[in-house]
Design a protein around this motif. Structure first.
Motif, short mmCIF file in Angstrom:
data_model
loop_
_atom_site.label_atom_id
_atom_site.label_comp_id
_atom_site.label_asym_id
_atom_site.label_seq_id
_atom_site.Cartn_x
_atom_site.Cartn_y
_atom_site.Cartn_z
N GLN A 1 0.85 -1.19 0.00
CA GLN A 1 0.00 0.00 0.00
C GLN A 1 0.89 1.24 0.00
O GLN A 1 2.08 1.16 0.33
CB GLN A 1 -0.88 0.02 1.26
CG GLN A 1 -2.01 -1.00 1.20
CD GLN A 1 -2.59 -1.27 2.56
OE1 GLN A 1 -2.06 -0.85 3.59
NE2 GLN A 1 -3.70 -2.00 2.56
N PRO A 2 0.32 2.41 -0.32
CA PRO A 2 1.13 3.63 -0.26
C PRO A 2 1.50 3.98 1.19
O PRO A 2 0.90 3.47 2.13
CB PRO A 2 0.21 4.70 -0.87
CG PRO A 2 -1.17 4.14 -0.75
CD PRO A 2 -1.02 2.65 -0.84
N LEU A 3 2.46 4.83 1.35
CA LEU A 3 2.93 5.20 2.69
C LEU A 3 1.79 5.77 3.53
O LEU A 3 1.05 6.63 3.05
CB LEU A 3 4.04 6.25 2.57
CG LEU A 3 5.38 5.69 2.10
CD1 LEU A 3 6.38 6.82 1.94
CD2 LEU A 3 5.90 4.65 3.08
N PRO A 4 1.63 5.28 4.75
CA PRO A 4 0.46 5.64 5.54
C PRO A 4 0.61 6.95 6.30
O PRO A 4 -0.35 7.43 6.89
CB PRO A 4 0.35 4.48 6.52
CG PRO A 4 1.76 4.03 6.71
CD PRO A 4 2.48 4.32 5.44
N LEU A 5 1.78 7.52 6.35
CA LEU A 5 1.98 8.68 7.22
C LEU A 5 2.29 9.92 6.41
O LEU A 5 2.99 9.86 5.40
CB LEU A 5 3.17 8.43 8.14
CG LEU A 5 2.96 7.42 9.28
CD1 LEU A 5 4.29 7.00 9.83
CD2 LEU A 5 2.09 8.03 10.36
N THR A 6 1.78 11.03 6.89
CA THR A 6 2.23 12.29 6.33
C THR A 6 3.40 12.76 7.18
O THR A 6 3.47 12.46 8.38
CB THR A 6 1.13 13.36 6.38
OG1 THR A 6 0.62 13.41 7.71
CG2 THR A 6 0.02 13.04 5.40
N TRP A 7 4.34 13.41 6.59
CA TRP A 7 5.54 13.81 7.32
C TRP A 7 5.78 15.29 7.09
O TRP A 7 6.20 15.71 6.03
CB TRP A 7 6.74 12.98 6.81
CG TRP A 7 7.97 13.15 7.63
CD1 TRP A 7 9.14 13.70 7.23
CD2 TRP A 7 8.16 12.76 8.98
NE1 TRP A 7 10.04 13.68 8.23
CE2 TRP A 7 9.47 13.11 9.34
CE3 TRP A 7 7.34 12.15 9.95
CZ2 TRP A 7 9.99 12.87 10.60
CZ3 TRP A 7 7.85 11.91 11.20
CH2 TRP A 7 9.17 12.27 11.51
N ASN B 1 9.55 4.48 0.68
CA ASN B 1 10.48 4.73 1.79
C ASN B 1 10.24 6.08 2.42
O ASN B 1 10.10 7.09 1.74
CB ASN B 1 11.91 4.64 1.28
CG ASN B 1 12.27 3.22 0.89
OD1 ASN B 1 12.33 2.35 1.74
ND2 ASN B 1 12.43 2.99 -0.40
N MET B 2 10.23 6.09 3.74
CA MET B 2 10.04 7.33 4.49
C MET B 2 11.32 8.15 4.45
O MET B 2 12.41 7.61 4.22
CB MET B 2 9.67 7.01 5.94
CG MET B 2 8.28 6.42 6.13
SD MET B 2 6.95 7.49 5.58
CE MET B 2 6.88 8.69 6.91
N PRO B 3 11.21 9.47 4.69
CA PRO B 3 12.42 10.30 4.66
C PRO B 3 13.38 9.97 5.81
O PRO B 3 13.03 9.29 6.77
CB PRO B 3 11.88 11.72 4.79
CG PRO B 3 10.51 11.58 5.32
CD PRO B 3 10.00 10.25 4.88
N VAL B 4 14.59 10.49 5.67
CA VAL B 4 15.65 10.22 6.65
C VAL B 4 15.24 10.64 8.06
O VAL B 4 15.41 9.89 9.03
CB VAL B 4 16.95 10.94 6.24
CG1 VAL B 4 18.02 10.76 7.30
CG2 VAL B 4 17.43 10.44 4.89
N SER B 5 14.65 11.83 8.16
CA SER B 5 14.32 12.33 9.50
C SER B 5 13.33 11.41 10.21
O SER B 5 13.37 11.25 11.43
CB SER B 5 13.76 13.75 9.40
OG SER B 5 12.80 13.81 8.37
N PHE B 6 12.44 10.78 9.44
CA PHE B 6 11.52 9.83 10.05
C PHE B 6 12.28 8.66 10.65
O PHE B 6 12.04 8.24 11.78
CB PHE B 6 10.52 9.33 9.00
CG PHE B 6 9.65 8.18 9.48
CD1 PHE B 6 8.53 8.42 10.25
CD2 PHE B 6 9.99 6.86 9.18
CE1 PHE B 6 7.76 7.37 10.71
CE2 PHE B 6 9.22 5.80 9.64
CZ PHE B 6 8.10 6.06 10.40
N HIS B 7 13.24 8.14 9.91
CA HIS B 7 14.03 7.01 10.42
C HIS B 7 14.83 7.40 11.67
O HIS B 7 15.03 6.61 12.57
CB HIS B 7 14.98 6.51 9.33
CG HIS B 7 14.33 5.52 8.40
ND1 HIS B 7 14.02 4.26 8.80
CD2 HIS B 7 13.93 5.63 7.12
CE1 HIS B 7 13.44 3.61 7.79
NE2 HIS B 7 13.36 4.44 6.75
#
Lengths: 449, 341, 284
Positions: free
Chosen positions: B183-189, B254-260
């Motif tokens: 599925q597409p990424l579930p979170l807004t960042w 893939n989520m952005p770096v700051s999320f990781h």
């Protein structure tokens, strides 16, 4: 400008509390003759001297009483005139027994005048000067006591290009070398010139830590008229700047190879006290019978830099400094980092006694057998880049072969690792044990083959 | 027979002076450094954080004392290492975990992961992490029942009795589910969620959520020189580099770096767990290798592994490699390394 | 129930096992290194404590050495005369049984009797303690009590009580491991049948020895006068001559240092061979 900064940083070091203020500003005072002097025959590295006097003999100040026994050995002289009351086994600094000559001073201090002064040493010739240094019984006064004559006559296949005068005095508490530099700068420089001509070198570095600005100033004045590449090398105040290999590295950037000697990298290192003794022996014809010893520590009533005859007992030294004001629980001959703890005050001073330190209970660390927590602080602190934590674990497990392959023989026993160990492990003791085992094993292997 | 005429002096080998450092002092510093995160967990997760922290600390200290006594040795709890293990274990637990399970964790941490090997200094693996992973395997449901921080009922506790109604997945869990379901990424960042994550306003283990509190504590440890920068920087740096590469290659999944950086247990792991002295390499070079290895394994597990979060496994795996790293990164000694050119 | 999977599984595993087992059996038969059956026989005779007292790395190594003729059969101390007899029979060598020797600590200076020189802080090991300022006891000959001998004893025959090592003669197997471990060199082998010993190793003159320890030999020669040839002097230290039996108790009673003791029953009047050659020379 005849001052340089140290070229290279130590590969590992520690910053202990120095407490030099206790005795730093105290002038060197000559101690009156004690009632008895016990002169050990084992004051230097190598074979102990052979006593050449016997009970009942009358000796004169500066008379030779012990004959060097071999190439790496040194003569021993009577520190004053008096009667030999015994030639017997007595305790040495390390707790072993060695022959000593006990002298009861007659109070006259009659000199033997065995060695004529060489006023013009520049024309005296190399052999004469070397013979004089041997006759005066000079041994390294920094701590190890290596016979100076041997050090100053390197084999021809080891060319020497740098003479380093060690005035670092990196041991906490001790101020003897500091005072010697301050009060005898000119003589040190003369002694330095004598050794320089013996070795035929142009480059001289006088290494002093930057916590002794007065000493640096005094030495700068002394070398003002010197010609050639002479400079004061100012070292950062950290321990162990005074260790031979570390000092050569700091001043010249040269690394003494593993298992090698300073002469392998073209250097000779001499302590400032030794340098003064060389001058005194050559120019005044005085054998090495006295030295400056710092008697210090918080329990001492009046910490001092004492010029005492060799053979003075620690009890007499302490009494001269006013005794103790509170209970001392540890007596250390030398500085707190590499000095040797004493069982009692019966031991007597030698050519290598740079200090006598008394410690109260709150400043004495307790070694425990707690396990290593692998914090790695010892690895960072080790100036030889060894792995003290792993070495100590191996030795504790009796695995001396592993310790050997981890280069235990390169350990200089400076104590940096044990100083910072949060588990208070007796690391230096482990390494001493390990070294002696490995050396014994090698010797046995040699005799077998 | 005592000798009355003169006092006995202490004799030992040199040195006769000491820096004053001690194992107890180091452990005390770690406890002090953990305080911001512990207090943050109390605020964010309320009564349950207090409960878990108390259970774990008491449980670990009690187990340690019991083990030492059974083995006939000194109690050894004075060095405070059991307190540190207890705090770290508590910080690695989800807020709703029953106290009994936490106690099981304490016994695993101290008895099996530490004392069996000989106690402090001899354990090959980080005790708190061993316990966390053992709990995760044994009680998979309870160990993954998450709740949002600042849940209004956190000081009362009834909301927790109907868990299904209030549980939420962790951010990393959401991402993992989306990944596996394609599925597409579930979170807004955006900046406001980033701030929430920095302060700890998300679901997760009680001690791992507030990156800011953890960084504060790590700053103290660096200042006290209890840890060095080598492991945290290489660990977090490696995660950042690989997260950035993944983001560039495929921004859709893939989520952005700051999320990781801010999600999951990375901060807690990199700053407090991977830097555990006993189980990390001795030399600086070894620590760099160790940190990089932890980072690589973490990102591998997060992206491709079976679990949403891989910090615990990554550190434990690298713990196992520590003796090998120690051996491989032995320094060249003075007088041998730099031969004359 | 469907038996097929069960049969397949057990068949596969059994087959693999059988194949591997046969391979191993064949390997054992064809790749075996011929070994002297004598070695196995000799190893069977040896007691198997692997104490190393014979100078070889364990009983198997010693058996190999005997078989190859590199070692004589009389080196096994724990075995005693029984093993010696069997070994001699097995190899056809001649050997006369000597009396069993046990280790004895020649010191009685426990913490109440011997005077300390300083408080030692460091590694709890006799060799380590002896390196620091010559050991923490005033007597430079006596037991340090950190248990280096007990640590190496393979049978746990050495107890450290009140900072003094004591060896149980019944438990001692005579391997001499403790003798090598002791930095003071105060452990000696003595014939098992002898019960009277001089338990002091101080070579110091009387006053010095007395100052250091309550139970020191002061070199008064009383025992030599009273006990005859059973005692002898080595400088200022009395020593037991184990070749001569000490039959009278007067020396024990009159010893001013109380360092002559009797452990067990009185000695028989028969003479035995002295322990390891010369009676003196236990100091390294």
């Amino acid at each position: 400008m005849r001052t340089t900064q140290a070229l290279f940083k130590l590969r590992g070091s520690i910053h202990p509390e120095y407490f030099k203020g206790l005795a730093r500003d105290k002038d060197i005072v000559a101690m009156p003759l004690p009632k008895q002097l016990c002169v050990s025959m084992a004051q230097h590295l190598g074979a102990p001297a052979k006593p050449i006097v016997s009970k009942g003999d009358h000796v004169l100040k500066g008379q030779r009483i012990g004959e060097a026994a071999g190439f790496i050995s040194a003569h021993v002289h009577a520190p004053t005139s008096g009667t030999v009351t015994a030639v017997e086994d007595g305790p040495t600094v390390t707790g072993t027994l060695a022959l000593r000559v006990v002298i009861e001073p007659d109070g006259q201090d009659t000199p033997a005048n065995a060695l004529p002064p060489i006023k013009d040493w520049t024309t005296a010739g190399r052999d004469t000067i070397l013979a004089r240094i041997a006759d005066a019984g000079i041994a390294g006064m920094g701590g190890a006591g290596f016979p100076t004559r041997v050090k100053l006559s390197p084999p021809p296949d080891k060319p020497i290009d740098t003479l380093i005068i060690n005035g670092a005095e990196c041991e906490p508490y001790l101020t003897a070398d500091h005072r010697v530099m301050l009060e005898r700068a000119e003589q040190i420089w003369q002694g330095c010139e004598i050794m320089r001509s013996l070795l035929g070198v142009k480059t001289v570095r006088i290494a002093i830590e930057n916590n002794k600005p007065e000493a640096i100033k005094a030495m700068q004045t002394a070398i003002a008229k010197a010609d050639g590449d002479v400079a004061i090398c100012i070292l950062k105040t950290e321990y162990p700047q005074g260790a031979e290999k570390q000092q050569i590295f700091a001043t010249t950037g040269r690394e003494v190879p593993s298992g090698g000697l300073p002469m392998d990298v073209g250097c000779v290192v001499e302590n400032v006290g030794t340098t003064y003794a060389v001058w005194d022996a050559v120019v005044n014809g005085n054998p090495l019978i006295e030295r400056v010893t710092t008697v210090t520590g918080h329990p001492v009533a009046e910490p001092r830099n004492v010029l005492a005859r060799i053979g003075t007992s620690y009890a007499d030294l302490l009494a001269f400094c006013g005794g103790l004001t509170c209970d001392a629980v540890k007596i250390v001959s030398g500085g707190p980092m590499m000095g040797i703890a004493q069982s009692n005050l019966e031991t007597t001073t030698t050519k290598t006694t740079s200090g006598l330190l008394f410690l109260e209970a709150s400043r004495v660390p307790e070694y425990t057998s707690m396990p290593c927590i692998s914090c790695g602080r010892c690895v960072v602190a080790c100036p030889m880049d060894l792995l003290p934590a792993e070495l100590s674990n191996r030795i504790e497990a009796g695995d001396y072969d592993a310790a050997e392959s981890l280069n235990i023989l390169d350990c200089i026993e400076c104590g940096c690792c044990a100083f910072i160990c949060p588990a208070h492990r007796p690391l230096v003791q482990h390494f001493k044990m390990g070294k002696s085992r490995v050396i014994l094993k090698r010797r046995q292997a040699q005799t077998k083959s | 027979m005592s000798n009355d005429t003169q006092p006995y002096f202490i004799v030992s080998t040199a040195p006769h002076t000491h820096s004053g450092s001690s194992v107890r002092r180091i452990m005390l510093d770690v406890i002090i450094a953990l305080m911001p995160a512990v207090l943050a967990s109390f605020y964010l997760f309320g009564w349950h954080a207090v409960r878990l922290t108390a259970v774990c600390v008491l449980g670990c200290v009690g187990t340690e004392a019991l083990c030492r006594r059974l083995m006939g040795r000194d109690l050894g709890i004075g060095d405070l290492s059991a307190v540190v293990t207890g705090l770290l274990l508590a910080m690695n637990l989800p807020p709703a975990l029953p106290s009994g399970m936490a106690l099981v964790g304490c016994v695993i941490a101290i008895a099996i992961a530490k004392q069996v090997f000989g106690g402090i200094g001899y354990n090959p693996f980080n005790p708190a992490l061993v316990a966390r992973v053992a709990l995760l395997m044994s009680f998979p449901v309870a160990m993954t029942r998450w709740h949002d921080a600042l849940n209004p009922a956190r000081w009362l506790g009834f909301a927790w009795t109907v868990p299904d109604a209030t549980t939420t997945a962790t951010p990393l869990g959401l991402v993992k589910t989306a990944l596996t379901m394609k599925q597409p990424l579930p979170l807004t960042w955006d900046n406001s969620t980033m701030l929430d994550y920095l302060l700890g306003n998300m679901s997760g283990c009680i001690g791992e959520v507030s990156a800011l509190a953890l960084l504060l504590g790590a700053g103290y440890l660096l200042f006290r020189r209890c840890i060095t920068w080598h492991i945290p920087v290489t660990y977090i740096g490696t995660v950042a580099i690989f997260a950035a590469i993944l983001r560039v290659v495929d921004p859709a999944t893939n989520m952005p770096v700051s999320f990781h950086m801010l999600s999951g247990g990375l901060m807690l792991g990199a700053l407090f767990m991977a830097t555990d002295m006993v189980t990390s390499p001795l030399t600086r070079r070894g620590q760099l290798v160790f940190g990089a290895g932890c980072g690589l394994l973490t990102i591998l597990i997060r992206r491709w592994g079976g679990y949403p979060e891989g910090v615990s496994f990554a550190i434990l795996l690298m713990n196992a490699l520590t003796p090998l790293i120690n051996q491989a990164t032995r320094p060249g000694i003075f007088g041998q390394s730099r031969k004359k050119k | 129930m469907d038996w097929m999977p069960v049969l397949i599984t057990s068949g596969t595993i059994g087959g693999v096992g059988l194949a591997c087992g046969s391979a191993l059996a064949l390997a054992a038969k064809f790749l075996s290194v011929p070994e002297d059956p004598k070695i196995a026989e000799l190893e069977g005779i040896l007691p198997g404590v692997n104490c190393g007292g014979c100078g070889f790395a364990g009983c198997a190594d010693y058996a190999k050495a005997i078989a190859s003729g590199a070692a004589s059969v009389d080196l096994c101390a724990p075995g005693g005369p029984d093993v010696l007899k069997k070994l001699a029979a097995a190899t056809g060598q001649e050997a006369t049984a000597t009396e069993k020797q046990v280790a004895m600590v020649l010191c009685q200076g426990n913490e109440h009797r011997a005077v300390h020189k300083h408080i030692y802080n460091g590694v709890a090991d006799c060799n380590a303690a002896a390196m620091v300022a010559g050991g923490d006891m005033l007597c430079t000959y006596g037991c340090l009590g950190y248990g280096s001998c007990a640590f190496v004893c393979p049978v746990g025959a050495i107890a450290i009580k009140e900072n003094l090592a004591t060896i149980h003669p019944e438990l001692c197997i005579g391997c001499k491991a403790c003798i090598k471990a002791c930095p003071r060199g105060i452990i000696r082998m003595v014939p098992e049948s002898r019960s009277v010993h001089v338990l002091c190793s101080s070579k110091d003159k009387g006053p010095v020895a007395k100052k250091a320890c309550q139970v020191a030999c002061i070199g008064c020669k009383m025992c030599v006068k009273l006990g005859g040839e059973a005692f002898e002097m080595d400088g200022f230290l009395a020593k037991r001559n184990y070749a001569i039996p000490a039959t009278s108790d007067t020396a024990i009673e009159k010893c001013p240092g109380k360092c002559i003791v009797k452990i067990g029953a009185s000695e028989a009047t028969t003479q035995t061979a002295p322990a390891d050659g010369a009676p003196s020379g236990s100091h390294a």
